[in-house]
Design a protein around this motif. Structure first.
Motif, short mmCIF file in Angstrom:
data_model
loop_
_atom_site.label_atom_id
_atom_site.label_comp_id
_atom_site.label_asym_id
_atom_site.label_seq_id
_atom_site.Cartn_x
_atom_site.Cartn_y
_atom_site.Cartn_z
N TYR A 321 8.56 -16.26 11.81
CA TYR A 321 8.56 -15.31 12.92
C TYR A 321 7.17 -15.19 13.53
CZ TYR A 321 13.16 -13.52 11.69
OH TYR A 321 14.51 -13.40 11.45
N PHE A 322 7.11 -14.99 14.83
CA PHE A 322 5.86 -14.63 15.50
C PHE A 322 6.23 -13.83 16.75
CE2 PHE A 322 7.22 -18.59 17.37
CZ PHE A 322 6.90 -18.48 18.71
N ILE A 323 5.24 -13.29 17.41
CA ILE A 323 5.49 -12.48 18.62
C ILE A 323 5.09 -13.31 19.84
CG2 ILE A 323 4.85 -10.35 19.84
CD1 ILE A 323 6.40 -9.81 17.31
N ASP A 324 5.99 -13.41 20.80
CA ASP A 324 5.69 -14.26 21.95
C ASP A 324 4.91 -13.49 23.02
OD1 ASP A 324 9.01 -14.27 23.48
OD2 ASP A 324 7.42 -12.78 23.48
N TYR A 325 4.71 -14.11 24.16
CA TYR A 325 3.90 -13.49 25.21
C TYR A 325 4.48 -12.17 25.72
CZ TYR A 325 0.19 -16.85 25.79
OH TYR A 325 -0.91 -17.60 25.58
N SER A 326 5.82 -12.05 25.69
CA SER A 326 6.42 -10.81 26.20
C SER A 326 6.58 -9.78 25.09
CB SER A 326 7.78 -11.12 26.82
OG SER A 326 8.61 -11.68 25.83
N MET A 327 5.88 -9.98 23.96
CA MET A 327 5.91 -9.08 22.81
C MET A 327 7.29 -9.05 22.16
SD MET A 327 2.86 -7.97 22.60
CE MET A 327 2.80 -6.51 21.60
N ALA A 328 8.06 -10.08 22.36
CA ALA A 328 9.38 -10.16 21.72
C ALA A 328 9.29 -11.10 20.52
CB ALA A 328 10.40 -10.68 22.73
N PRO A 329 10.19 -10.91 19.52
CA PRO A 329 10.12 -11.80 18.35
C PRO A 329 10.57 -13.22 18.70
CG PRO A 329 12.04 -10.38 18.23
CD PRO A 329 11.24 -9.92 19.42
N ALA A 330 9.97 -14.17 18.04
CA ALA A 330 10.35 -15.57 18.24
C ALA A 330 10.24 -16.28 16.90
CB ALA A 330 9.45 -16.21 19.27
N LEU A 331 10.79 -17.49 16.84
CA LEU A 331 10.79 -18.24 15.58
C LEU A 331 10.22 -19.64 15.79
CD1 LEU A 331 14.32 -17.26 14.30
CD2 LEU A 331 12.22 -17.04 12.95
N ALA A 332 9.48 -20.10 14.79
CA ALA A 332 8.93 -21.46 14.86
C ALA A 332 9.52 -22.29 13.73
CB ALA A 332 7.41 -21.40 14.73
N PHE A 333 10.05 -23.46 14.08
CA PHE A 333 10.61 -24.39 13.09
C PHE A 333 9.94 -25.75 13.25
CE2 PHE A 333 14.40 -22.03 11.85
CZ PHE A 333 14.55 -21.15 12.90
N LYS A 334 10.20 -26.60 12.26
CA LYS A 334 9.91 -28.01 12.46
C LYS A 334 11.23 -28.62 12.93
CE LYS A 334 7.93 -30.37 9.07
NZ LYS A 334 7.88 -31.26 7.89
N GLY A 335 11.23 -29.27 14.10
CA GLY A 335 12.46 -29.86 14.62
C GLY A 335 12.84 -31.12 13.86
N LYS A 336 14.05 -31.62 14.15
CA LYS A 336 14.52 -32.84 13.49
C LYS A 336 13.58 -34.02 13.77
CE LYS A 336 18.72 -31.70 11.84
NZ LYS A 336 18.42 -30.98 10.63
N ASP A 337 12.91 -34.00 14.96
CA ASP A 337 12.01 -35.10 15.32
C ASP A 337 10.62 -34.92 14.71
OD1 ASP A 337 11.40 -33.82 18.70
OD2 ASP A 337 11.26 -32.88 16.73
N GLY A 338 10.47 -33.90 13.89
CA GLY A 338 9.19 -33.68 13.23
C GLY A 338 8.21 -32.89 14.07
N LEU A 339 8.59 -32.54 15.30
CA LEU A 339 7.68 -31.78 16.17
C LEU A 339 8.03 -30.29 16.11
CD1 LEU A 339 7.65 -34.19 19.22
CD2 LEU A 339 5.86 -33.84 17.51
N PRO A 340 7.13 -29.44 16.54
CA PRO A 340 7.45 -28.00 16.50
C PRO A 340 8.65 -27.67 17.40
CG PRO A 340 5.12 -28.36 16.88
CD PRO A 340 5.77 -29.69 17.01
N LEU A 341 9.42 -26.67 16.98
CA LEU A 341 10.55 -26.20 17.80
C LEU A 341 10.44 -24.68 17.83
CD1 LEU A 341 14.24 -27.36 17.47
CD2 LEU A 341 13.61 -25.02 18.05
N LEU A 342 10.12 -24.14 18.99
CA LEU A 342 9.90 -22.69 19.11
C LEU A 342 11.02 -22.08 19.95
CD1 LEU A 342 7.24 -23.46 17.91
CD2 LEU A 342 6.05 -22.32 19.76
N ILE A 343 11.59 -21.00 19.44
CA ILE A 343 12.74 -20.41 20.14
C ILE A 343 12.65 -18.89 20.07
CG2 ILE A 343 14.25 -20.41 18.08
CD1 ILE A 343 16.54 -21.31 19.96
N SER A 344 13.12 -18.22 21.12
CA SER A 344 13.11 -16.75 21.12
C SER A 344 14.04 -16.24 20.02
CB SER A 344 13.60 -16.24 22.47
OG SER A 344 13.92 -14.87 22.36
N ALA A 345 13.65 -15.15 19.35
CA ALA A 345 14.51 -14.57 18.31
C ALA A 345 15.11 -13.26 18.78
CB ALA A 345 13.71 -14.36 17.03
N LYS A 346 15.05 -13.03 20.09
CA LYS A 346 15.63 -11.77 20.61
C LYS A 346 17.03 -12.10 21.12
CE LYS A 346 14.78 -8.11 23.86
NZ LYS A 346 13.99 -7.65 24.97
#
Ligand code: FES
Length: 438
Positions: A321-346
């Protein structure tokens, strides 16, 4: 393994036994397809138990049936907040009515000598299980609110998957234990139908409400008098039943119509001066807090990139979990391609924070009203309360010297060279939305 048995093995076993058992019983013991009425042994407690039980459980089952047969209509009706609230309220009220009625019936079975004499162990087991089932359903409805809406995107497709011989238990394996128990007990009930008094579900004596009374004419004066009294009682019971069904129906419709207005009336604050002062203080505190949050947000806005995590901290199965620019929760994963995958958690339904665990189908779950979001596309599952996808966020990979080695905007391609060997030394940043869009 246990889930596979409870949500695939048990349902098929129950359905098989239900169909074969009912056919066998209808063929071999046709005249036992009844509830084996004990009304002539005791009728007072029966009236106060059977009537609320049947009205309550009838309306609750009708709601379940409509959701299963017409999920789209049902789901779109429940997008209206007033209708959702009314359906939930009527459901809870009817469940309470059913619990009260069934408790009276159970006590009658255990205490009335004449009824006890015709009560079998199966009768008691069925009554006990039904009571547990309704109470568990009631607790589920209270703890996991709006089940009437979110079940159309989970339980209903799970059920139809079973019927179409394409079982997909992933719809229900993420459920809380209480709800799993409710579902399991439902399959146990189906299994018991052919062997117990539950069989009368298939032979509902609805004609009782409108057929003419049966007259018994006695040759003996005393018997004639007793029969007249009994007939008057039966008539009044029939009238009571008709009235009760009418009142329940009208009550349901009325609830649908006035609930929203009623709620807004009761929601309006009518406070004592001290309470009002306390409320004002809280409001001020909240305003202060909001100002601090705003300050923090502005501070963040001044940075074109914000650190999320070290790349080595990211995994495919559990988000950070982390907080994005709009102060909303978001999640960071490692994607299937090995690169970061960041998605909103709201959650795009009512804004709950989405869970960080990825299931076997690559989805993350919003537990509030059960919406599953595909991690790769962000889209919710069909029929879920959430309709819009979770947006992905742009990211940048920064090496140990502070140089951006790769970056990606939410919908754009990856820019830069990513050396897999050097990834472990990199850190992941979110990019300010306008900056990532370019
Ligand atoms: S599903 Fe309702 S808030 Fe997420």
């Amino acid at each position: 393994m246990m889930d596979a048995f409870l949500f695939v093995g048990l349902p098929y076993l129950s359905l098989l036994i239900f169909v074969v058992g009912c056919l066998w019983r209808a063929r071999r013991e046709k005249f036992t397809l009844t509830a084996r009425s004990s009304q002539f042994l005791e009728d007072r407690q029966l009236l106060f138990g059977s009537t609320p039980w049947h009205i309550g459980i009838g309306i609750v089952l009708l709601g379940h049936l409509i959701a299963v047969l017409f999920p789209k209509v049902w789901a779109s009706l429940l997008t209206v907040p007033g209708a959702l609230l009314a359906v939930e309220t009527v459901g809870v009220a009817c469940s309470l009515l059913a619990v009260a009625g069934l408790s009276v019936l159970l006590v009658r079975r255990l205490t009335s000598g004449r009824v006890q004499a015709v009560t079998t162990p199966a009768d008691l087991i069925v009554a006990g299980l039904l009571l547990v089932q309704v109470v568990v359903g009631l607790l589920s409805a209270i703890h996991y609110r709006y089940g009437s809406a979110w079940s159309t995107g989970t339980v209903v497709p799970y059920f139809w998957g079973l019927i179409k011989l394409q079982p997909d238990m992933s719809y229900v394996t993420g459920f809380p234990p209480l709800f799993k128990l409710h579902l399991t007990l439902a399959w146990v009930m189906v299994l018991l139908v052919p062997f117990t008094r539950l069989i009368h579900l298939l032979a509902l004596p609805l004609q009782y409400l409108w057929r003419a009374p049966i007259w018994v004419v006695w040759n003996n004066a005393r018997r004639r008098r007793e029969a007249a009294v009994a007939m008057a009682r039966a008539e009044s019971r029939r009238e009571f039943l008709k009235g009760a069904v009418g009142v329940a129906g009208a009550g349901g419709l009325l609830a649908l119509g006035v609930m929203e207005k009623g709620v807004s009336y009761f929601r309006g604050p009518r406070l004592e001066p001290e309470m009002e002062a306390e409320l004002l203080t809280k409001k001020l505190q909240r305003l202060q807090q909001t100002a601090e949050e705003r300050e923090l947000e502005l501070e963040r806005q001044r940075n074109p990139m914000i650190l999320v995590a070290r790349y080595s901290e990211l995994t495919e199965n559990k988000g950070k979990y982390f907080i994005d620019y709009s102060m909303a929760p978001a999640l960071a994963f490692k994607g299937k391609d090995g690169l970061p995958l960041l998605i909103s958690a709201k959650c795009t339904h009512l804004g709950c924070t989405v869970g960080s665990e990825v299931d076997a189908q690559g989805r993350i779950l919003c537990p509030c009203h059960v919406s599953y979001f595909d991690l790769r596309t962000g889209r919710p599952n069909e029929g879920a309360p959430a309709k819009a996808p979770l947006p992905h966020l742009g990211w940048a990979l920064v090496d140990a010297s502070g140089k951006v080695v790769a970056r990606k905007s939410p919908r754009g391609p990856v820019e830069g060279d990513v050396d897999p060997a050097a990834l472990a030394q990199c850190s992941v940043y979110i990019i300010k939305p306008q900056a990532s869009a370019t």
